[in-house]
Structure formats: structure tokens, C-alpha cells
Design a protein around this motif. Sequence first.
Motif, short mmCIF file in Angstrom:
data_model
loop_
_atom_site.label_atom_id
_atom_site.label_comp_id
_atom_site.label_asym_id
_atom_site.label_seq_id
_atom_site.Cartn_x
_atom_site.Cartn_y
_atom_site.Cartn_z
N PHE A 172 0.89 -1.13 0.01
CA PHE A 172 -0.19 0.10 0.03
C PHE A 172 0.87 1.38 -0.05
O PHE A 172 1.70 1.63 0.95
CB PHE A 172 -0.91 0.15 1.16
N THR A 173 0.80 2.12 -1.01
CA THR A 173 1.79 3.18 -1.20
C THR A 173 0.92 4.43 -1.34
O THR A 173 -0.06 4.46 -1.78
CB THR A 173 2.40 2.75 -2.37
N ASP A 179 5.93 3.22 1.09
CA ASP A 179 4.87 2.61 1.99
C ASP A 179 4.08 3.69 2.74
O ASP A 179 4.51 4.39 3.52
CB ASP A 179 5.65 1.80 3.02
N ALA A 180 2.67 3.40 3.07
CA ALA A 180 1.90 4.30 3.54
C ALA A 180 1.75 4.22 5.06
O ALA A 180 1.39 5.07 5.75
CB ALA A 180 0.44 4.09 3.09
N ARG A 192 -2.34 3.90 -3.92
CA ARG A 192 -2.09 2.58 -4.95
C ARG A 192 -1.91 1.29 -4.02
O ARG A 192 -1.45 1.35 -2.76
CB ARG A 192 -0.90 2.90 -5.58
N ILE A 193 -2.67 0.19 -4.38
CA ILE A 193 -2.53 -1.26 -3.95
C ILE A 193 -2.17 -1.88 -4.84
O ILE A 193 -2.46 -2.26 -5.80
CB ILE A 193 -4.10 -1.52 -3.38
N VAL A 243 -12.98 6.02 3.96
CA VAL A 243 -13.69 6.15 2.76
C VAL A 243 -12.86 6.05 1.56
O VAL A 243 -12.82 5.55 0.48
CB VAL A 243 -14.63 7.41 2.73
N PRO A 244 -11.81 6.91 1.59
CA PRO A 244 -10.68 6.96 0.42
C PRO A 244 -10.29 5.59 0.09
O PRO A 244 -10.24 5.33 -0.97
CB PRO A 244 -9.94 8.07 0.68
N PHE A 245 -9.93 5.16 1.07
CA PHE A 245 -9.30 3.63 1.14
C PHE A 245 -10.10 2.77 0.33
O PHE A 245 -9.64 2.00 -0.40
CB PHE A 245 -8.86 3.01 2.61
#
Length: 253
Positions: A172-173, A179-180, A192-193, A243-245
Motif C-alpha cells: 500500500f503506497t 509505503d503508507a 495505490r494497492i 472512505v478514500p481507502f
Amino acid sequence: MKIVVAIDSMKGSLSSMDGGMAIKEGILRAMPDAQVTVMPLADGGEGTTEALTRGLGGRQISVAVTDPAGMPVTASYGYLEESRTAVMEMAAAAGITLVTKYPAAQPGQIRQNHEPPAHPAGYSVMQATTRGVGEMILDALNRGCKTFLIGIGGSATNDGGIGMLKALGFRFTDNQGQDAGEGAQALGKICRIECGNADPRLAVPHRLRRNKSTVRFKRSHLYFRPAKRRNGRTERTHRPGHVPFRRRDRHDA
């Protein structure tokens, strides 16, 4: 008289079987001739693995995993060899009872780095990770398990499962390609996934879709806030992330 005792566990105090045996002892004091049977019971939280594994004739597997605060802990899950089924509970690796030994994190103590701490300054649901759940799943995959029964009650986390998926090879970036991070605080940063390194034994969905569960996902943290030791300030910083995720699409790169 025949009596069946089946009670849920008492979080962090008594397991289902320990509580049931205590009740049995009390019954037999009052009614020495009673036939008392104690059966484990669980609702998806702690005790689920014991109840299902015992009932289905499996055996317990112990594995070293990461707890919600990023520290090592030993978790157990059930293994049904004949059907290659793993019986798990999130609480074993990401449960609220695992973090009661840590003080609540104070402002300024919340970890900002992406790596687990050597010594946690304090537990914070914003940093809490489900990585240990993914590590349990990985261990079961290595034993040849094809089917997974996972109870999701009693957790100390609210990271949307990204820690679990990262342990299984997902990435997950953020908007810089970095990396987030870990925990709920990372959700709003995800742009981005990446599934390219996901364990090939997993059935990866074609696309991460939004559906009716979005509403439940968005509001569940409000109901469980007290159990996860969160305050109002944390709540205000936490709400936007999920929600964005949920809107991110996967990439195979």
C-alpha cells in the motif's frame, strides 16, 4: 438432572471453558447428583478457535506473530487436517486483550515511522496493526490449508486489514510511491494497492469494489470506540481515512 453449561468468555478474565468449569463446580456443590456438561461458546471473538476446533475435532497450532502494537506474541489457531481448514480468531493476534499491558499513547508518543517499535511508547488504535492475522494465515497456507474460518470479534485494530494483507505480500503506497505506513492513520494516505507480490496461493479479487458494506465499515468504529480505547480527538482525525481507502483500485505491478 442433566445440565449443559455454555457461556461466552469474560474478556481478559476467564475463558469460556474456565468460566464453565467454575459454574459446574458451583452446581455440583448444590446438586451433587447432577450430570453437568461444559461446552465452549464464542461469538467470533476470543474463544472462537477453541470452541470450533474442539467441536470439529481439530488440533491447536501455535505460531509467533506480531501483536497490534508491533511486538512479538504467540497466537494459536485451529487446524483441521482432513479438510485442510484453518479456524482462526483475530483476537489471537490483534485482540484488545493483547494491548492492555501497554499504556494508552499520549500526544507526541504516537509512532510516525513505518516499522514496528522496539518498545512501544503506548498503544494507539491509529497505529495498531492486523499484521499478526496475516502471519497466522501465512502459517496455515504453509501447512496446506485451503479453507479459512476467521472470527473477527474482539480486535484492538481499525486498519481496514492492511496489516494483514501486507503480511501476505500486498503493498500500500502513498502519492510518493512510499509505503503508507501501519494502522488506521495510514488509510487516508493510500493511493495505490499493489498485488504483484501477493502470495499466489490466495484468491485475489479482480477489483476492490465499493458496496453496501462501505456504510457499515465507515460507522463501525464509532460503536467500538470505547473498547478500542480511543478518544474524541482521535476520532476526528480518524474518520476520513476509511472512505478514500475503499475507493482505491488494485494494481498488479
